[in-house]
Every structure is written in structure tokens, then in C-alpha cells.
Design an enzyme around this catalytic site. Structure first.
Site, mmCIF file in Angstrom:
data_model
loop_
_atom_site.group_PDB
_atom_site.id
_atom_site.type_symbol
_atom_site.label_atom_id
_atom_site.label_comp_id
_atom_site.label_asym_id
_atom_site.label_seq_id
_atom_site.Cartn_x
_atom_site.Cartn_y
_atom_site.Cartn_z
ATOM 1 N N HIS A 19 0.852 -1.193 0.000
ATOM 2 C CA HIS A 19 0.000 0.000 0.000
ATOM 3 C C HIS A 19 0.894 1.252 0.000
ATOM 4 O O HIS A 19 2.128 1.150 -0.091
ATOM 5 C CB HIS A 19 -0.990 -0.021 1.163
ATOM 6 N N HIS A 22 3.933 1.328 2.475
ATOM 7 C CA HIS A 22 5.150 0.632 2.026
ATOM 8 C C HIS A 22 5.844 1.471 0.945
ATOM 9 O O HIS A 22 7.067 1.548 0.890
ATOM 10 C CB HIS A 22 4.823 -0.737 1.421
ATOM 11 N N CYS A 127 4.074 -13.928 18.139
ATOM 12 C CA CYS A 127 3.099 -13.285 17.237
ATOM 13 C C CYS A 127 3.373 -13.805 15.833
ATOM 14 O O CYS A 127 4.471 -13.627 15.300
ATOM 15 C CB CYS A 127 3.234 -11.764 17.273
ATOM 16 N N CYS A 130 4.226 -10.876 13.284
ATOM 17 C CA CYS A 130 5.595 -10.347 13.404
ATOM 18 C C CYS A 130 6.608 -11.446 13.155
ATOM 19 O O CYS A 130 7.775 -11.162 12.895
ATOM 20 C CB CYS A 130 5.892 -9.841 14.811
ATOM 21 N N CYS A 145 -0.256 -8.636 20.854
ATOM 22 C CA CYS A 145 0.975 -8.146 20.237
ATOM 23 C C CYS A 145 0.979 -6.615 20.167
ATOM 24 O O CYS A 145 -0.014 -6.018 19.734
ATOM 25 C CB CYS A 145 1.086 -8.735 18.820
ATOM 26 N N HIS A 148 0.727 -5.676 16.123
ATOM 27 C CA HIS A 148 -0.450 -6.071 15.336
ATOM 28 C C HIS A 148 -1.750 -6.068 16.130
ATOM 29 O O HIS A 148 -2.827 -6.210 15.558
ATOM 30 C CB HIS A 148 -0.228 -7.446 14.705
ATOM 31 N N LYS A 296 -4.143 4.005 10.913
ATOM 32 C CA LYS A 296 -3.056 3.132 10.476
ATOM 33 C C LYS A 296 -3.469 2.429 9.185
ATOM 34 O O LYS A 296 -4.587 1.920 9.083
ATOM 35 C CB LYS A 296 -2.792 2.097 11.583
ATOM 36 N N LYS A 299 -4.143 -3.223 4.746
ATOM 37 C CA LYS A 299 -4.857 -3.815 3.621
ATOM 38 C C LYS A 299 -5.989 -4.694 4.146
ATOM 39 O O LYS A 299 -7.105 -4.653 3.644
ATOM 40 C CB LYS A 299 -3.859 -4.641 2.790
HETATM 41 N N1 MSP Z 1 9.580 -8.308 5.847
HETATM 42 C C1 MSP Z 1 9.828 -7.384 6.887
HETATM 43 C C2 MSP Z 1 11.087 -6.593 6.635
HETATM 44 C C3 MSP Z 1 12.334 -7.414 6.510
HETATM 45 S S1 MSP Z 1 13.730 -6.416 6.195
HETATM 46 C C4 MSP Z 1 14.981 -7.436 6.310
HETATM 47 C C5 MSP Z 1 8.654 -6.411 7.004
HETATM 48 N N2 MSP Z 1 7.860 -6.324 5.962
HETATM 49 S S2 MSP Z 1 6.575 -5.359 5.884
HETATM 50 O O1 MSP Z 1 5.980 -5.617 4.610
HETATM 51 O O2 MSP Z 1 5.746 -5.554 7.024
HETATM 52 O O3 MSP Z 1 7.116 -3.888 5.940
HETATM 53 C C6 MSP Z 1 8.048 -3.413 4.996
HETATM 54 C C7 MSP Z 1 8.449 -1.975 5.343
HETATM 55 O O4 MSP Z 1 7.327 -1.120 5.151
HETATM 56 C C8 MSP Z 1 8.884 -1.824 6.792
HETATM 57 O O5 MSP Z 1 10.003 -0.971 6.889
HETATM 58 C C9 MSP Z 1 7.687 -1.165 7.438
HETATM 59 O O6 MSP Z 1 8.024 -0.395 8.554
HETATM 60 C C10 MSP Z 1 7.204 -0.293 6.281
HETATM 61 N N3 MSP Z 1 5.813 0.128 6.437
HETATM 62 C C11 MSP Z 1 4.694 -0.655 6.567
HETATM 63 N N4 MSP Z 1 3.614 0.154 6.706
HETATM 64 C C12 MSP Z 1 4.000 1.441 6.657
HETATM 65 C C13 MSP Z 1 3.337 2.669 6.728
HETATM 66 N N5 MSP Z 1 2.032 2.776 6.885
HETATM 67 N N6 MSP Z 1 4.081 3.792 6.608
HETATM 68 C C14 MSP Z 1 5.430 3.752 6.391
HETATM 69 N N7 MSP Z 1 6.090 2.607 6.324
HETATM 70 C C15 MSP Z 1 5.417 1.429 6.497
HETATM 71 O O7 MSP Z 1 8.550 -5.752 8.028
#
Ligand code: MSP
Length: 648
Positions: A19, A22, A127, A130, A145, A148, A296, A299
Site C-alpha cells: 500500500h 510501504h 506473534c 511479526c 501483540c 499487530h 493506520k 490492507k
Molecule cells: N519483511 C519485513 C522486513 C524485513 S527487512 C529485512 C517487514 N515487511 S513489511 O511488509 O511488514 O514492511 C516493509 C516496510 O514497510 C517496513 O520498513 C515497514 O516499517 C514499512 N511500512 C509498513 N507500513 C507502513 C506505513 N504505513 N508507513 C510507512 N512505512 C510502512 O517488516
């Protein structure tokens, strides 16, 4: 030889398409990578996907798919998303790739041989989202958690463990003596406080799990997903096979990650590297979260913006620009369609777009589509050049401190200054007075300001930078790097390019839409996602019962209707409400012709506060007001060429 710069993003899980949250991390890291290239570095920008999570397998099974087949498709979808956002990554690591398995094995083996990995049984709160164990005191009320907010389960396993406790003092010492290792400082303090509470060994394998990379020491166990995922940062620069590449780029200059995963990057990762005898990265930069209308993004809960749809509607530059300019790097920030449109219209459509079109239209008209010659320069011309040089210095300073939002503003400040300069020097007036020497000097100055701004803004809005430069008729050598950015780089007499609108203004309707208008509470492109609609409706559309009681709804008859020039969606109506005749504008032109409206009985809000009406192409009531209107949001959307329509 160019100095090297290696930057990475976290690698997202593949059990859902990314989204806008990310995307924020990806775009911010891409801006850093592009800036460093502009500043003369040999950059390696790595991203990828974290495929070995049990959640990927679970999702695949839910869909009746083979996990590998599912992750293959998701990896492709995610790469397409990053393509739409114009990411300039040099590599993309998938953790199911052979090269990554080799890296994970080599790393695990080194740690194991150093005596830092041992087998033991373990019990704890786990969790699944996580993929991490938590201590009881870290959980929220009810064993939930902290990330989450879902229930953790009690897990008991015989696993391989990493001796994190052994590195407690070394880590504290490292982080204390390398203040730049964790940024921002507030996060660094959090990390140090976490270490001070005592570090416990953590599990690095899972038994009786098939999805993942088997450990090199015991094939009955797969490597714990976080242990494997972190190693992607080594895989991406050739570890363990390509030592030349590895030696060139490692240690990493910056890992960009979100605030929910600092524990893994600032504690586990440096300790793992110490154990395997690999140098520690220069910096972990922890950014904040992007919320959607204050909530927050998720998806699964349906609160998100689809980045691909947003890019299709508004272009990658607009989305990138908003994220970087609006969210201070290191802090949380919010996305809403309203702030997006306001920022887009103010900075991109009005400031940058207008400066370009005003300047080049005059060049086209008065200088035969050629960069004008420069005559005597007056103090006001020199002031623009001086401002640009100071803005460039501030931009570099901000970028080097990873203050991306401030750097972006310094780039755009050149455009704001040049717009003011045009308003003050009035080249249209000097042209009318046939003073072509002065006119040429002013327009040349504005063109140079545009060229400088385009170079500085290029890491954030790469497509727009290229389009501005093409219209200015600039060649590549004049824009490729910061070091060669000199005032006066444009050559008088060179032809300018074809003029085109850079950022068309976005229309937005507001919640005060009267009942005569079909409800549409989002910006243009309301089909971006259902969720975006929902967000906007929720944040703007809910009223209290008391508010409802204030609304005076009445049936009216349409007496006359006519189109409004320059406003495709509006009709001007004359209506009878009771004994009274009133005029209003309604956003119904897409649904009814003026003829069809005449004689219709409609419901109007009879006590809507009168307000000024701006049509999109700028109808301006010049201080007059109308009643019962549907209006376009804010004076920001007005153009200077607007026509007036008035309350008769
Ligand atoms: N797979 C692990 C990361 C492993 S790195 C060796 C993971 N994946 S994730 O899909 O949950 O998140 C990927 C990145 O996106 C993370 O840095 C996470 O903090 C970031 N974000 C997820 N949601 C976000 C927002 N709403 N805003 C900004 N960044 C966000 O964690």
C-alpha cells in the site's frame, strides 16, 4: 573514481500487495539514491521481497495455490508497483532465490562455527504476524501483540538460538561511540534503553516447518525468517560469491526501515554481523508511518491507498512529491486526498507549472522559440541567481542530513522566488513597451531558475524534471550532476522544446455539496480505491444529529438552466423555492443538459451559507457570493485568467 554509496529498503512480505505506506519507504530511499547519483556517487540501491515468511505459505494455501507459485506472482506484482513509482533500484533480491540461499547458509555456518548458534528448547509468546517472540511485559493487555494488536500464542519448541546476550556490551559500546548509527536520535535512545533492559538469545530456526531455507547444520529446521531476511542486504552486493562487488559496496551506507522493525535492524543485525565477522553498516535510518486520514494503513482492514491506481490517476511524480514533501523523514505523516490535492495544486500546478508556462509562452511569442539573449543584469536579476545558489547549498545540506522534506522545499523555493521575480519585473509589460533586451534578460533568468529547480527536484520528481528540461531545450550535460550546475548554463539562441502542460490542476469538490448534486466526496479520480472513497467520506461526510437538524431541505422548481463557460461540470440554475426565486450553481452538468433540468423539481439545501464560487478554469466572483452552491474547494484552484459569474 567515484565514491560508492549503498542504500537499502526493508524487504516487504509478499502476502499482500504493497500500500502507500510501504511505497513511502521505497520512494524515500529512491530519492536518496537518485540524489547521491546526482551528487557524483557510484550508487547501489537494493530492494527486494521477503518470501520465506510462514504468512506467505499460509496465504498461498488459503488461495489453494502452491507457495512458490504464489510468491513468484506476488514478486512480479510488487516489482510492477515499484516500476509505476519509478524506483531506480539496481537489484531486487527475492529470498527464495538460490543466490540468497547460498548467502544465508554461509552466514549461518559462520555464526554456528563461532559458537554463537546453539540448540535448546524454548517457550514464549509468539506473534505469527511479526514472526517474533515477545516477553510478557512487552505485550499489551490480554496478551496482545504491541504491533499487530492480535493475540499472541504460547509456543514451545526445540530450536537453534543465537547468542545475542553475548553481544550486549559490545552493542552498547558500538551504538554509544557511533552516534550516527541509528537515526533519528530519539530512536537511538530507544535502542539503548532496550539494550539496558538486557538482551536475551533469540531463536533462529523453526522445527517442523517446511517453507523456508533449511539450516545448513540440521535440515529438519528452517532458518527463522528474520535471520534469513536480514541477510538479503549481503546477498544484494554479491555475498558470498562475488567478493569484488561485496568489497566495493559493503558496508552499507544506509538501511532505510520503518519504526516497527528497529529491534531487528538496530540490535539483532549488528550482533549477527559481529558474530559472522562482517563489518557493521554505517547507518540505520528509522522513518515514521504514513497514516490515512489519521488511521493506520492496513490492507486487511481495508484502510489503504493503492499506489498503482494513485499513480495511474495523478502520475508518479505527484505521489512521490507528496510523500516526500509532506512527511518529515523520521516522523509520522498523514495522507488524505484533501492535503494531496492542496499540495499538488499549490506546488506543482501553480508554482512549478505556471512558472514554466508563463516563461516559455513569452519566449515562444517574443523570441521565436529561442533562449533569449542576456543584456545588462540588474540587482533583481542577480538576486535570483544568488537565491538559487543559496537554495542549492541548503538543499545539499538537508539531503546530506536526510532531511528529505526540507531539501524538497529548498528546491521548490527557487520556483517561488522566480514567480515573484516575474510578478515584480513584468516581462509582459517590458515586451509591450518593446524593450526586448530587458524582456530577454528577465526570461533568461526565469529559464535558468527553472533549470536549476528541475535539477534539484529531479530525485523527487524525475519525470517532471525531464519534461521541464525538454521544454527548456536543455541538453543532458547541463543537468546531469550537481557539481556542474552553474548559473548561466543555458545558451542564448538554442531552441526551446515543445510546450505542454506539466501538472494539470486537480479539481476537488467539497462536502457542502447540496442535495441537488450526486454525492461524490473525493478528488478527481475518485475511483482510486474504494477505500480512498471511504476514508474521505468518513473524514468529511459524517455529521451529528444536531447538524442534521440544522439543514433546511426544500423542494424547488428549476425555472432556467444554462451552462457555464469554462466549467464542464456546472450548470447555473434559476429556481423557485416557495415564493422566492434564487440562483445557484449545481455540479450536475455531467448527468443532465441545461434543457433537461428546466421544469425539474429538485431538493436544495435552502440555508447553505453563501460563499464565493470558483470554477475550475477560474470563474471568480470577485467578492460576490451565491447561495446554495456547489463549489470547488479553495482559492488555490482558481486561475488568473478566470471569468466572473455573479449572483444576479
Ligand atoms: N519483511 C519485513 C522486513 C524485513 S527487512 C529485512 C517487514 N515487511 S513489511 O511488509 O511488514 O514492511 C516493509 C516496510 O514497510 C517496513 O520498513 C515497514 O516499517 C514499512 N511500512 C509498513 N507500513 C507502513 C506505513 N504505513 N508507513 C510507512 N512505512 C510502512 O517488516
Amino acid at each position: 573514481m567515484k565514491p560508492k554509496f549503498y542504500c537499502t529498503t526493508a524487504i516487504p512480505y509478499v502476502n499482500a500487495v504493497p500500500h502507500l505506506g510501504h511505497s513511502y519507504e521505497m520512494v524515500a530511499t529512491d530519492v536518496i539514491a537518485r540524489y547521491k547519483r546526482l551528487a557524483g556517487y557510484d550508487v547501489w540501491f537494493l530492494t527486494g521481497v521477503d518470501e520465506n515468511s510462514l504468512n506467505s505459505e499460509k496465504k498461498a494455501r488459503e488461495l489453494g495455490r502452491e507457495p512458490q507459485d504464489y510468491v513468484d506472482e506476488m514478486a512480479e506484482t510488487i516489482q510492477k508497483t515499484w516500476g509505476a513509482l519509478k524506483l531506480s533500484n539496481d537489484d531486487f533480491v527475492r529470498t527464495t532465490e538460490e543466490r540468497h540461499k547460498r548467502a544465508a547458509h554461509e552466514f549461518f555456518r559462520r555464526s554456528y562455527e563461532n559458537g554463537d548458534i546453539y540448540q535448546a528448547s524454548y517457550e514464549g509468546y509468539y506473534c505469527r504476524s511479526c514472526e517474533a517472540f515477545y516477553d510478557e511485559d512487552e505485550l499489551k493487555e490480554g496478551g496482545v501483540c504491541p504491533v499487530h494488536e492480535s493475540a499472541c500464542e504460547w509456543l514451545s519448541e526445540s530450536n537453534y538460538f543465537f547468542r545475542l546476550s553475548k553481544y550486549e556490551d559490545k552493542l552498547r559500546e558500538y551504538i554509544t561511540s557511533n552516534p550516527g548509527f541509528v537515526e533519528p536520535t530519539s530512536r537511538r535512545n530507544e535502542v539503548l534503553a532496550f539494550i539496558d533492559r538486557g538482551l536475551k538469545d533469540f531463536s533462529v530456526s523453526r522445527e517442523s516447518v517446511k517453507w523456508g531455507i533449511p539450516t545448513p547444520v540440521d535440515p529438519e529446521h528452517v532458518i527463522y525468517v528474520w535471520f534469513d531476511a536480514l541477510i538479503n542486504y549481503l546477498t544484494g552486493v554479491g555475498f558470498p560469491d562475488d567478493t569484488a562487488k561485496f568489497d566495493k559496496y559493503w558496508p552499507c551506507d544506509i538501511h532505510v526501515i520503518g519504526k516497527d522493525i528497529w529491534r531487528f535492524h538496530c540490535i539483532y543485525w549488528p550482533a549477527m554481523l559481529m558474530s559472522a565477522g562482517v563489518p557493521i553498516p554505517e547507518k540505520v535510518f528509522v522513518h515514521g508511518f504514513v497514516t490515512l486520514g489519521g488511521e493506520k494503513m492496513s490492507k486487511s482492514r481495508g484502510i489503504y491507498v493503492d499506489p498503482v491506481a494513485a499513480v495511474e490517476e495523478y502520475g508518479s511524480d505527484a505521489i512521490r512529491y507528496f510523500l516526500v514533501r509532506e512527511v518529515p523523514f523520521g516522523s509520522d505523516g498523514d495522507f488524505s486526498w484533501e492535503t494531496f490535492v492542496a499540495r499538488y495544486n499549490a506546488d506543482l500546478a501553480n508554482d512549478l507549472g505556471n512558472l514554466l508556462s508563463r516563461t516559455l509562452n513569452l519566449v515562444q511569442r517574443h523570441f521565436d522559440r529561442k533562449t533569449p539573449p542576456v543584456g545588462e543584469t540588474l540587482p533583481e536579476d542577480t538576486a535570483v541567481a544568488e537565491f538559487a545558489a543559496a537554495a542549492r547549498d541548503s538543499y545539499v545540506e538537508s539531503m546530506d542530513r536526510y532531511q528529505l522534506h526540507m531539501a524538497t522545499d529548498h528546491a521548490i523555493s527557487i520556483v517561488r522566488t522566480a514567480n515573484k521575480y516575474l510578478a515584480d519585473t513584468q516581462p509582459w509589460a517590458t515586451a509591450k513597451a518593446s524593450d526586448m533586451t530587458r524582456t530577454g534578460t528577465i526570461l533568461y533568468t526565469a529559464m535558468e531558475a527553472l533549470r536549476w529547480a528541475s535539477v534539484l527536484v529531479s530525485p523527487v520528481a524525475p519525470d517532471a524534471a525531464v519534461r521541464v528540461q525538454a521544454q527548456l531545450g536543455v541538453n543532458e550535460e547541463q543537468t546531469q550532476d550537481l557539481a556542474s550546475l552553474q548559473w548561466g548554463g543555458l545558451t542564448s539562441g538554442d531552441p526551446i522544446g515543445k510546450l505542454e502542460t506539466l501538472f494539470p490542476r486537480i479539481q476537488i469538490k467539497v462536502e457542502e455539496t447540496p442535495a441537488t448534486q450526486p454525492t461524490e466526496a473525493t478528488a478527481k479520480g475518485s475511483n482510486v480505491t474504494e477505500t480512498a472513497k471511504k476514508d474521505n467520506a468518513e473524514s468529511t461526510g459524517i455529521i451529528t444529529f444536531d447538524d442534521f437538524m440544522k439543514v433546511d431541505l426544500r423542494v424547488a422548481e428549476v425555472l432556467e438552466a444554462s451552462p457555464i463557460e469554462g466549467a464542464d461540470k456546472l450548470l447555473k440554475l434559476s429556481i423557485r423555492v416557495g415564493e422566492e426565486t434564487r440562483s445557484l450553481v449545481a455540479g450536475v452538468a455531467q448527468y443532465y443538459t441545461a434543457e433537461q433540468m428546466v421544469g425539474k423539481r429538485i431538493v436544495v439545501v435552502a440555508n447553505l451559507k453563501p460563499r464565493k464560487v470558483w470554477s475550475l478554469r477560474g470563474c471568480c466572483s470577485r467578492g460576490r457570493t451565491m447561495r446554495g452552491i456547489s463549489c470547488w474547494r479553495s482559492s488555490r484552484v482558481r486561475s488568473r485568467r478566470g471569468r466572473a459569474f455573479r449572483d444576479p
